[in-house]
Structure formats: structure tokens, C-alpha cells
Design a protein around this motif. Structure first.
Motif, PDB file in Angstrom:
ATOM      1  N   GLY A 246      48.400  31.194  23.322  1.00  0.00           N
ATOM      2  CA  GLY A 246      47.736  32.391  23.829  1.00  0.00           C
ATOM      3  C   GLY A 246      46.250  32.312  23.558  1.00  0.00           C
ATOM      4  N   ALA A 247      45.459  33.113  24.292  1.00  0.00           N
ATOM      5  CA  ALA A 247      44.078  33.319  23.886  1.00  0.00           C
ATOM      6  C   ALA A 247      44.209  33.944  22.491  1.00  0.00           C
ATOM      7  CB  ALA A 247      43.387  34.272  24.844  1.00  0.00           C
ATOM      8  N   ASP A 248      43.261  33.672  21.615  1.00  0.00           N
ATOM      9  CA  ASP A 248      43.346  34.066  20.213  1.00  0.00           C
ATOM     10  C   ASP A 248      43.406  35.604  20.076  1.00  0.00           C
ATOM     11  OD1 ASP A 248      43.095  34.148  17.532  1.00  0.00           O
ATOM     12  OD2 ASP A 248      41.279  32.921  17.450  1.00  0.00           O
TER      13      ASP A 248
ATOM     14  N   GLY B 182      46.471  32.969  32.776  1.00  0.00           N
ATOM     15  CA  GLY B 182      45.574  32.618  31.683  1.00  0.00           C
ATOM     16  C   GLY B 182      44.361  31.898  32.230  1.00  0.00           C
ATOM     17  N   GLU B 183      43.583  31.354  31.305  1.00  0.00           N
ATOM     18  CA  GLU B 183      42.314  30.730  31.675  1.00  0.00           C
ATOM     19  C   GLU B 183      42.384  29.230  31.412  1.00  0.00           C
ATOM     20  OE1 GLU B 183      40.338  32.951  32.964  1.00  0.00           O
ATOM     21  OE2 GLU B 183      38.251  32.256  32.802  1.00  0.00           O
ATOM     22  N   ALA B 184      42.030  28.446  32.426  1.00  0.00           N
ATOM     23  CA  ALA B 184      41.896  26.997  32.235  1.00  0.00           C
ATOM     24  C   ALA B 184      40.437  26.734  31.914  1.00  0.00           C
ATOM     25  CB  ALA B 184      42.300  26.252  33.503  1.00  0.00           C
TER      26      ALA B 184
ATOM     27  N   MET C 203      45.317  39.417  41.330  1.00  0.00           N
ATOM     28  CA  MET C 203      44.633  38.983  40.111  1.00  0.00           C
ATOM     29  C   MET C 203      43.290  39.677  40.115  1.00  0.00           C
ATOM     30  SD  MET C 203      45.558  34.948  39.805  1.00  0.00           S
ATOM     31  CE  MET C 203      45.077  34.694  38.101  1.00  0.00           C
ATOM     32  N   LEU C 204      43.154  40.647  39.229  1.00  0.00           N
ATOM     33  CA  LEU C 204      42.017  41.550  39.299  1.00  0.00           C
ATOM     34  C   LEU C 204      40.848  41.117  38.429  1.00  0.00           C
ATOM     35  CD1 LEU C 204      44.093  44.843  39.213  1.00  0.00           C
ATOM     36  CD2 LEU C 204      43.045  43.764  41.211  1.00  0.00           C
ATOM     37  N   SER C 205      39.786  41.894  38.545  1.00  0.00           N
ATOM     38  CA  SER C 205      38.609  41.748  37.703  1.00  0.00           C
ATOM     39  C   SER C 205      38.864  42.594  36.446  1.00  0.00           C
ATOM     40  CB  SER C 205      37.441  42.266  38.531  1.00  0.00           C
ATOM     41  OG  SER C 205      36.240  42.067  37.904  1.00  0.00           O
TER      42      SER C 205
ATOM     43  N   VAL D  32      26.321  38.060  49.058  1.00  0.00           N
ATOM     44  CA  VAL D  32      25.762  36.709  49.202  1.00  0.00           C
ATOM     45  C   VAL D  32      25.926  35.916  47.907  1.00  0.00           C
ATOM     46  CG1 VAL D  32      23.603  35.430  49.489  1.00  0.00           C
ATOM     47  CG2 VAL D  32      24.114  37.378  50.988  1.00  0.00           C
ATOM     48  N   LEU D  33      25.587  36.554  46.783  1.00  0.00           N
ATOM     49  CA  LEU D  33      25.627  35.849  45.496  1.00  0.00           C
ATOM     50  C   LEU D  33      27.045  35.428  45.151  1.00  0.00           C
ATOM     51  CD1 LEU D  33      23.112  37.970  43.372  1.00  0.00           C
ATOM     52  CD2 LEU D  33      22.747  35.751  44.460  1.00  0.00           C
ATOM     53  N   ARG D  34      27.986  36.332  45.397  1.00  0.00           N
ATOM     54  CA  ARG D  34      29.380  36.029  45.116  1.00  0.00           C
ATOM     55  C   ARG D  34      29.899  34.876  45.916  1.00  0.00           C
ATOM     56  NH1 ARG D  34      33.260  40.976  44.990  1.00  0.00           N
ATOM     57  NH2 ARG D  34      32.405  41.816  43.087  1.00  0.00           N
TER      58      ARG D  34
ATOM     59  N   TYR E 245      28.539  31.753  44.590  1.00  0.00           N
ATOM     60  CA  TYR E 245      29.113  31.492  43.267  1.00  0.00           C
ATOM     61  C   TYR E 245      30.523  30.909  43.384  1.00  0.00           C
ATOM     62  CZ  TYR E 245      30.978  32.641  38.629  1.00  0.00           C
ATOM     63  OH  TYR E 245      31.568  32.595  37.391  1.00  0.00           O
ATOM     64  N   TYR E 246      31.341  31.549  44.187  1.00  0.00           N
ATOM     65  CA  TYR E 246      32.726  31.097  44.263  1.00  0.00           C
ATOM     66  C   TYR E 246      32.889  29.842  45.114  1.00  0.00           C
ATOM     67  CZ  TYR E 246      34.031  35.211  41.673  1.00  0.00           C
ATOM     68  OH  TYR E 246      34.146  36.139  40.667  1.00  0.00           O
ATOM     69  N   ARG E 247      31.816  29.458  45.838  1.00  0.00           N
ATOM     70  CA  ARG E 247      31.861  28.154  46.503  1.00  0.00           C
ATOM     71  C   ARG E 247      31.392  27.059  45.549  1.00  0.00           C
ATOM     72  NH1 ARG E 247      28.223  27.912  49.941  1.00  0.00           N
ATOM     73  NH2 ARG E 247      27.737  30.080  50.323  1.00  0.00           N
TER      74      ARG E 247
ATOM     75  N   ALA F  17      34.627  39.721  24.835  1.00  0.00           N
ATOM     76  CA  ALA F  17      35.953  39.885  24.245  1.00  0.00           C
ATOM     77  C   ALA F  17      36.751  40.797  25.176  1.00  0.00           C
ATOM     78  CB  ALA F  17      35.845  40.501  22.865  1.00  0.00           C
ATOM     79  N   VAL F  18      38.060  40.591  25.219  1.00  0.00           N
ATOM     80  CA  VAL F  18      38.910  41.435  26.051  1.00  0.00           C
ATOM     81  C   VAL F  18      39.802  42.289  25.153  1.00  0.00           C
ATOM     82  CG1 VAL F  18      40.731  41.485  27.806  1.00  0.00           C
ATOM     83  CG2 VAL F  18      38.920  39.766  27.943  1.00  0.00           C
ATOM     84  N   LEU F  19      39.811  43.601  25.415  1.00  0.00           N
ATOM     85  CA  LEU F  19      40.756  44.495  24.733  1.00  0.00           C
ATOM     86  C   LEU F  19      41.900  44.737  25.704  1.00  0.00           C
ATOM     87  CD1 LEU F  19      37.740  45.475  23.790  1.00  0.00           C
ATOM     88  CD2 LEU F  19      39.023  47.340  22.771  1.00  0.00           C
TER      89      LEU F  19
HETATM   90  N1  LIG Z   1      26.062  33.929  39.187  1.00  0.00           N
HETATM   91  C1  LIG Z   1      26.539  34.583  40.208  1.00  0.00           C
HETATM   92  O1  LIG Z   1      25.938  34.629  41.266  1.00  0.00           O
HETATM   93  C2  LIG Z   1      27.860  35.269  40.102  1.00  0.00           C
HETATM   94  C3  LIG Z   1      28.453  35.842  41.202  1.00  0.00           C
HETATM   95  C4  LIG Z   1      29.687  36.452  41.035  1.00  0.00           C
HETATM   96  C5  LIG Z   1      30.315  36.472  39.801  1.00  0.00           C
HETATM   97  N2  LIG Z   1      29.682  35.894  38.752  1.00  0.00           N
HETATM   98  C6  LIG Z   1      30.286  35.888  37.430  1.00  0.00           C
HETATM   99  O2  LIG Z   1      31.638  35.625  37.498  1.00  0.00           O
HETATM  100  C7  LIG Z   1      32.264  36.158  36.374  1.00  0.00           C
HETATM  101  C8  LIG Z   1      33.611  36.634  36.817  1.00  0.00           C
HETATM  102  O3  LIG Z   1      33.504  37.877  37.389  1.00  0.00           O
HETATM  103  P1  LIG Z   1      34.829  38.614  37.789  1.00  0.00           P
HETATM  104  O4  LIG Z   1      34.494  40.010  38.070  1.00  0.00           O
HETATM  105  O5  LIG Z   1      35.492  37.837  38.838  1.00  0.00           O
HETATM  106  O6  LIG Z   1      35.688  38.482  36.505  1.00  0.00           O
HETATM  107  P2  LIG Z   1      35.580  39.452  35.237  1.00  0.00           P
HETATM  108  O7  LIG Z   1      34.304  39.212  34.520  1.00  0.00           O
HETATM  109  O8  LIG Z   1      35.882  40.836  35.653  1.00  0.00           O
HETATM  110  O9  LIG Z   1      36.737  38.961  34.354  1.00  0.00           O
HETATM  111  C9  LIG Z   1      38.046  38.766  34.839  1.00  0.00           C
HETATM  112  C10 LIG Z   1      38.371  37.392  34.521  1.00  0.00           C
HETATM  113  O10 LIG Z   1      38.233  37.166  33.137  1.00  0.00           O
HETATM  114  C11 LIG Z   1      38.947  36.028  32.807  1.00  0.00           C
HETATM  115  N3  LIG Z   1      39.449  36.112  31.438  1.00  0.00           N
HETATM  116  C12 LIG Z   1      39.056  35.310  30.428  1.00  0.00           C
HETATM  117  N4  LIG Z   1      39.665  35.599  29.290  1.00  0.00           N
HETATM  118  C13 LIG Z   1      40.487  36.641  29.553  1.00  0.00           C
HETATM  119  C14 LIG Z   1      41.376  37.382  28.758  1.00  0.00           C
HETATM  120  N5  LIG Z   1      41.519  37.103  27.448  1.00  0.00           N
HETATM  121  N6  LIG Z   1      42.069  38.387  29.327  1.00  0.00           N
HETATM  122  C15 LIG Z   1      41.896  38.661  30.632  1.00  0.00           C
HETATM  123  N7  LIG Z   1      41.050  37.983  31.458  1.00  0.00           N
HETATM  124  C16 LIG Z   1      40.347  36.981  30.918  1.00  0.00           C
HETATM  125  C17 LIG Z   1      40.007  35.868  33.841  1.00  0.00           C
HETATM  126  O11 LIG Z   1      39.718  34.680  34.509  1.00  0.00           O
HETATM  127  C18 LIG Z   1      39.799  37.019  34.778  1.00  0.00           C
HETATM  128  O12 LIG Z   1      39.974  36.616  36.104  1.00  0.00           O
HETATM  129  C19 LIG Z   1      31.328  37.208  35.787  1.00  0.00           C
HETATM  130  O13 LIG Z   1      30.900  36.744  34.520  1.00  0.00           O
HETATM  131  C20 LIG Z   1      30.156  37.215  36.750  1.00  0.00           C
HETATM  132  O14 LIG Z   1      28.924  37.275  36.068  1.00  0.00           O
HETATM  133  C21 LIG Z   1      28.502  35.302  38.874  1.00  0.00           C
END
Ligand SMILES: NC(=O)c1ccc[n+]([C@@H]2O[C@H](COP(=O)([O-])OP(=O)(O)OC[C@H]3O[C@@H](n4cnc5c(N)ncnc54)[C@H](O)[C@@H]3O)[C@@H](O)[C@H]2O)c1
Ligand SMILES: [Zn+2]
Length: 663
Positions: free
Chosen positions: A234-236, A160-162, A76-78, A16-18, A21-23, A267-269
Motif C-alpha cells: 500500500g501507499a504508506d 494505485g500509483e505506478a 477514476m477521479l481527481s 490547453v495546458l491539460r 500535459y497529458y500528451r 499527502a492524501v487523507l
Molecule cells: N503542468 C501542467 O500543465 C498540468 C496540467 C494539468 C495537470 N497538471 C498536474 O497534474 C496533477 C494531477 O492532477 P489531477 O487533478 O489529475 O490529479 P489530482 O492532483 O487531483 O490527484 C489525483 C491523483 O492523485 C494520485 N494519487 C497519488 N497518491 C494517491 C493516494 N495516496 N491516494 C489517492 N490518489 C493518489 C492518483 O494518481 C490520482 O489520480 C496535478 O499535480 C496538476 O498540477 C499539470
């Protein structure tokens, strides 16, 4: 409830939360969502046989809704999440000897850009990870950092990220108080859901690349180099040899978090080598070659318990939210600003609502909006602005588009106290030993009314008050005495003249005004001639300083200096100024090579200015050199390189400064 039931309950919540959120209308703050997801993940890990089917943890994002759906070439994964140093060490252990980059986890919206034979063919949102929205037209119109053409054959996919820059976000909300954006991330997502490129053109998004896939074999092996070669920002990214180095960079990113112009939530590794990253493969919903280290949340939800209207130093009556205590941005927050009645109306906030509170860095916590209107019980109350000043009952006036309320009674007791507190603050006369509580008591007793009254206080007078003993009375008087050299700039700040900012005060000093009286007598015409001082500021200065004339005289009588001071003026350039005429940008951590101690960037900047340099905040074609400290971000370097700007290490500049005697 047994574990199976709990798992099902959490899985339902996540779904439900997702979905919400994505809407684009989240029901809870991210940190709260993450906590639910974490609990679900732990329970499933402990009892895999109870995993729900379908398992929401194995899905990412949400279905594409608008525009035209397009299938991604690869999902495009998490990202796998970490919050503890051991998890970072474990990541390095998994890939012995592999170079790793650490970069900010930008909080925006991920995009896939597909180039065909060097031409941008499609821009696609993440969607549900498998299928996203075609947003090519919008991206062409709205996003910086996405080249239309690149020099590469075949099919190239850059991900990348917009993001919406914080400065853009703030500027947008200042311009549109009637329909404010809640946060930069939501704003970026909303922008790419828009149908009309023109209406959202001012919401300029920026694109930072973090992933690259090419159809042609070979090419540059290092991700960052490869992206740069193609012309992307690039992201830094910073290379780290081991877990300790990575943890240091992660800490540095977290520390810089508030100074950066974009939101980030961690931060992303990631494996730096493109082939190694690809070879590591993926799990059901995340790549194996990357790990996200999450930082503390800057946004949380809480209940708005009440709203009180606070009288400020210029008479502005501002709504202050009283909140149920909530831990956000590293501290417990109980008060937050609601800006003005227009913002309250635009965000539809009521007392009793569950609201989203945001606190990023030094920014005063504010109520960004109501998250879940469906939680309303009917007991919520409208926020009603007062019709008269809560302090003096003077009728209020409304000003400007955002309908700010003002008490125009100059004798208003609440304003008097606020002005006195402001005069005593560090930015002005810096009377450290007399705190706000005492100022209020002294004002109530009629002992303090104007700033000049501070300087007439005596130990005897203070001792008449309960709870002020010999020691604190002496300390207060000493603190007042020590601060008589206020000077033009700080006195002007201290007098809290509407519309006159610290910048105004600095500009007047640098324009050659010698004293506060000279500013008072200058007249509007001479004031507007000063760079960056407009007619409104000039009018306000002239009117208020005329009113304050008797106070200026009283301040002089008690020995307070209102003349321009050295510290108010641009530094005197040393005769053999080594940096004369150079425009410089300073980046990275600066430290003095003689002591090894860290030097704050503004201090170092002042030294460079003394040596003749003009400092700028970002690299442009007119920059002469980029001075680099430790831990320098790649983006500034890339830009400098691209523009042919000389990159000079801080050690070289220190040598020149020391040789020229500038310290
Ligand atoms: N508030 C809510 O109800 C709710 C519900 C669902 C998700 N969320 C939030 O949405 C966010 C996204 O969750 P997710 O699992 O889809 O994504 P995630 O947190 O697993 O991260 C993946 C995303 O990180 C982003 N990203 C930014 N910088 C990056 C980098 N340097 N390298 C790689 N990826 C980078 C990309 O967009 C990528 O899609 C989370 O922070 C979560 O808390 C909130
Ligand atoms: Zn009042």
C-alpha cells in the motif's frame, strides 16, 4: 476584462495546458498550472452563474490515445485539494468518528488493475477518468508490486500509483546522458506509453496501491489491511484519530519528503473504512471521502538568463545556469547546474529559454529541460562551450561519453582556489573561520597555494590585508590550529583526487591503511585488492598521490596528521555486544528515552554498530530485525511481516544498549 471574460480566458488556458500535459509535453510547471486552476475555481465559486460550459474543472485527465481504450467500471477521479490546516479539520468534521488514514500523494501515474477470479485480467491507465488505455502487456513486463495472481474470488479492482523510484531515475540518467528523463513522473508516464516492453525494461516502475473495490460483499473492512491481505504494497498509510494527529503526520511526511525514494507532491487523507468511503460518494470530479493536502512545489519554470562555465577543483569545466530568481523547493534559486554539454544538447536548451528548474531536497538545483519551445522568439542563443579554460586559457580536453571538459593545467588559478576551499570545507580539514571569499583573496595575493600553506599563516601576515582586523585574524588562526588532526580519511577527501570519493577514503581506512603515505606507496595492485575499489580509481589515486608527494611532506612538516584516526574505523564492538552478528534495519523517528531528545538515525545506527550490529537500509530476507521508532511507515512493517523478520521497538534496543554501556 469582466469576470465572465476572465473565467473564459482561464478555462481556455486550463484546457490547453491539460491537453499538452497529458500528451506528455507540459507547457508550464505543475505549481503554475495549479495556480490558474485555483483562480478559476475561486471565480466560479463566487459567481456560479458564470461557470463555463463545458467546465474544464469538472473533467479529469485527458482522452486515452494509444493501445486499446477501455471503459472504467467507475470513474477514476481527481482529488479535492487543501493547503490549510482548517481544511483538514473540516474534513474530519464531515465524518465524525470515522477512522482516517493519511498517506503520501505519490507523483506518478495512476493505474487500475482488474483481477478476475484471482487472475490479473487488465491494467488500465486513468485516461480521461472514464476511459483509459489498456496497458496490461506493459504492466506485466515493467512493474514491481503487481501480483499476477491473488487469492480472491470474483472481480477485484485495485487502484494505485505506478512510480519510477528516484534511484532508478538517477541510475537511468547516469547511464543515458544522451537522452535524459526530465522527472520521475514524466518517466513513469512515458514508460507506459511505450510500445515495446523490452526497450523500457530497465525503467522498472513500482506500484503502490491506495484503493480497492470487490464484487463479493463483506471482506476486510480496513483499506490497508485488505490490500495487504491481497498481497499489495500500500501507499504508506497511517491511521489518525483527529485533525491534529493528521496534521502531525502530514508534517512528518513533508519533512521526510527528501529522504524517500519516490517523488510526492502532497499527502492524501482518506476514510480508512472501505464501506464508509464508498458510502460518502462523489462530487462531479472528486470523491467526498478523500482530500489531497498539497506541498510546496519542487519544480518551477523560469528564464535561463545566461550560462557561465565554472572551473571545479578537479579541473572540470561545468556549465552553470544563471536564472531569473524563482522560488522552488523552499528557497529562491538563481543558479542551477546544467551538468555537461551532452545534457545541454540532449535537452535542447538555449539561453533565453523558459526552462523547468527542479530542486528536491539537498539535491543541487538543476535545469531539467525546456518546457515550451513554442514560446521562443528567435532571440534565444545557443550555449557555446569554451575552447580554452576561462581561468588560465589552457586548452581543454574532452572526456567520456557525456563529453565533459577539463582544464589539465595543475597550476590553473581557478582550480587552486577551488582545491583550497575544498580542503577547508567541513568534510575535510574543517577550517571554519576562513571562508571562500578570504581563501580566494589570500590565493590571489600568493599567500595560499597548497593546503599546507594554511598552517603557515600567522596573525601578522593576515593583518597585512585590508578588512582583516585583530579579532578575525585571531579567529582564523585559532580555527586553523584547532584542525591539524585531519587524519587519513579527511585528508584524502580534502585533496580532491579525481574519482576518489568519500566512500573510497572510508574503504581504504577500513582496509587497514595506516597513513596517506602508505596509500601513496601501495601501488595499483594492492589498491584494487580493496573491496569496491576498481582499476580506474586505483590508477587515479596512485598517479595523483605521486604528484602530491611533496605536499604530503609539507603537510607533515606543519604538523598535520595524515594517519588513520579512530573515527575512520568501524566502531569497536563492546565485549558483551547485545546485537552481535545481527543485521538490522532502522525505521521511524528515534529518540533517547533518558532525555526524550530526538536522535538522528545515523547516530543511533552507529550505536547499534557499536553493539555489534550490521545496519542495512531496507528489509530483506537476510534482515534479523526491524527496529522501529515513532511514526513508522506501513510498507516496511508489511515487508518485515511477510518475510518473518522480527519487529523490535526502539525502547527494547535502548535498554540493551544502556545495559551494555554503549552510548
Ligand atoms: N503542468 C501542467 O500543465 C498540468 C496540467 C494539468 C495537470 N497538471 C498536474 O497534474 C496533477 C494531477 O492532477 P489531477 O487533478 O489529475 O490529479 P489530482 O492532483 O487531483 O490527484 C489525483 C491523483 O492523485 C494520485 N494519487 C497519488 N497518491 C494517491 C493516494 N495516496 N491516494 C489517492 N490518489 C493518489 C492518483 O494518481 C490520482 O489520480 C496535478 O499535480 C496538476 O498540477 C499539470
Ligand atoms: Zn585552467
Amino acid at each position: 476584462m469582466d469576470t465572465g471574460e476572465r473565467i473564459q480566458e482561464l478555462a481556455d488556458q486550463v484546457t490547453v495546458l491539460r491537453d499538452a500535459y497529458y500528451r506528455g509535453s507540459p507547457l508550464v510547471a505543475d505549481a503554475e498550472y495549479d495556480a490558474i486552476e485555483d483562480e478559476l475555481r475561486r471565480l466560479i465559486e463566487a459567481s456560479p452563474e458564470l461557470a463555463p460550459d463545458p467546465n474544464p474543472l469538472e473533467q479529469v485527465g485527458a482522452p486515452a490515445v494509444l493501445h486499446a481504450p477501455i471503459r472504467h467500471s467507475r470513474p477514476m477521479l481527481s482529488l479535492e485539494k487543501a493547503t490549510r490546516p482548517e481544511q483538514v479539520a473540516a474534513f474530519f468534521d464531515r465524518f465524525p468518528g470515522q477512522p482516517v488514514v493519511v498517506m503520501p500523494k505519490l507523483d506518478g501515474l495512476s493505474l487500475a488493475l482488474v483481477y478476475e477470479d484471482g487472475r490479473l485480467a487488465r491494467a488500465i491507465t486513468r485516461g480521461d477518468g472514464t476511459t483509459g488505455d489498456d496497458v496490461t502487456v506493459l504492466v506485466r513486463a515493467l512493474t514491481d508490486g503487481i501480483p499476477e495472481r491473488i487469492t480472491a474470488p470474483g472481480r477485484v479492482e485495485v487502484r494505485g500509483e505506478a512510480v519510477m523510484l528516484r534511484s532508478t531515475f538517477t541510475a537511468y540518467n547516469t547511464k543515458h546522458p544522451d537522452r535524459p528523463l526530465i522527472n520521475p513522473r514524466g518517466a513513469a508516464a512515458g514508460t507506459l506509453r511505450a510500445k515495446d516492453p523490452a526497450t523500457v525494461a530497465e525503467r522498472r516502475l513500482r506500484f503502490f496501491a491506495f484503493d480497492l473495490d470487490t464484487s463479493e460483499p463483506g471482506g476486510v473492512a480496513d483499506l490497508e489491511d485488505a490490500l495487504r491481505t491481497l498481497g499489495f504494497t500500500g501507499a504508506d498509510m497511517r491511521h489518525c484519530a483527529d485533525a491534529d494527529a493528521a496534521l502531525e503526520v502530514i508534517a512528518a511526511i513533508e519533512q521526510q519528503r527528501n529522504d524517500l525514494d519516490y517523488d510526492l507532491d502532497g499527502a492524501v487523507l482518506r476514510l480508512a473504512n472501505r464501506d464508509a468511503y464508498a458510502a460518502a460518494g462523489t462530487r462531479s470530479s472528486s470523491p467526498r471521502g478523500a482530500l489531497a493536502y498539497k506541498f510546496a512545489a519542487e519544480e518551477k519554470t523560469t528564464v535561463l538568463a545566461d550560462v557561465v562555465w565554472d572551473v571545479g577543483k578537479t579541473g572540470k569545466i561545468a556549465p552553470v545556469a544563471w536564472l531569473e530568481p524563482v522560488f522552488v523547493g523552499g528557497t529562491t534559486v538563481t543558479r542551477a547546474t546544467l551538468a555537461n554539454q551532452e545534457v545541454i544538447r540532449a535537452r535542447g536548451i538555449k539561453i533565453g529559454d523558459t526552462v523547468l528548474v527542479r530542486r528536491a531536497g539537498d539535491v543541487i538545483p538543476f535545469v531539467a529541460g525546456v518546457l515550451d519551445v513554442s514560446k521562443r522568439t528567435g532571440a534565444e542563443r545557443d550555449i557555446v562551450p569554451p575552447s580554452a579554460c576561462p581561468s588560465c586559457a589552457h586548452p581543454l580536453t574532452e572526456q567520456g561519453n557525456s563529453r565533459e571538459l577539463f582544464c589539465t593545467n595543475v597550476a590553473c588559478p581557478a582550480q587552486t582556489v577551488r582545491r583550497l576551499i575544498h580542503w577547508a570545507s567541513r568534510a575535510a580539514a574543517d577550517i571554519e573561520a576562513v571562508g571562500p571569499v578570504w581563501i580566494e583573496r589570500l590565493a590571489e595575493a600568493g599567500v595560499l597555494e597548497h593546503p599546507s600553506d594554511f598552517y603557515r599563516l600567522t596573525t601578522e601576515k593576515l593583518l597585512e590585508f585590508d578588512r582583516i582586523g585583530e579579532v578575525s585574524a585571531t579567529r582564523m588562526i585559532e580555527s586553523i590550529d584547532a584542525g591539524r588532526q585531519v587524519g587519513l580519511r579527511r585528508a584524502l577527501i580534502g585533496l580532491a583526487i579525481p574519482m576518489a570519493s568519500e566512500g573510497t577514503a572510508t574503504r581504504l581506512c577500513r582496509a587497514g591503511f595506516g597513513s596517506l603515505e602508505e596509500v601513496a606507496d601501495a601501488g595499483e595492485e594492492r589498491l584494487v585488492a580493496v573491496e569496491d575499489i576498481g582499476p580506474k580509481v586505483a590508477a587515479s589515486l596512485t598517479a595523483h598521490l605521486a604528484r602530491l608527494r611533496p605536499e604530503l611532506e609539507r603537510l607533515r612538516e606543519v604538523g598535520v596528521s595524515l594517519d588513520v584516526r579512530d573515527e575512520d574505523l568501524p566502531p569497536v564492538v563492546a565485549s558483551d555486544a547485545p546485537l552481535a552478528g545481527k543485521t538490522v534495519v532502522i525505521t521511524g523517528a528515534i529518540s533517547d528515552p533518558r532525555s526524550g531528545e530526538k536522535v538522528p538515525r545515523p547516530t543511533f545506527q552507529r550505536l547499534c554498530e557499536k553493539a555489534g550490529a550490521t545496519a542495512a537500509s531496507s528489509v530483506s530476507a537476510s534482515t534479523d530485525m526491524l527496529i522501529t521508532g515513532a511514526d513508522v511507515g506501513a510498507s516496511k512493517l508489511t515487508k518485515a511481516e511477510k518475510l518473518g523478520v522480527a519487529v523490535v521497538d526502539q525502547s527494547e534496543i535502548w535498554q540493551q544498549l544502556i545495559a551494555a554501556g554503549v552510548t
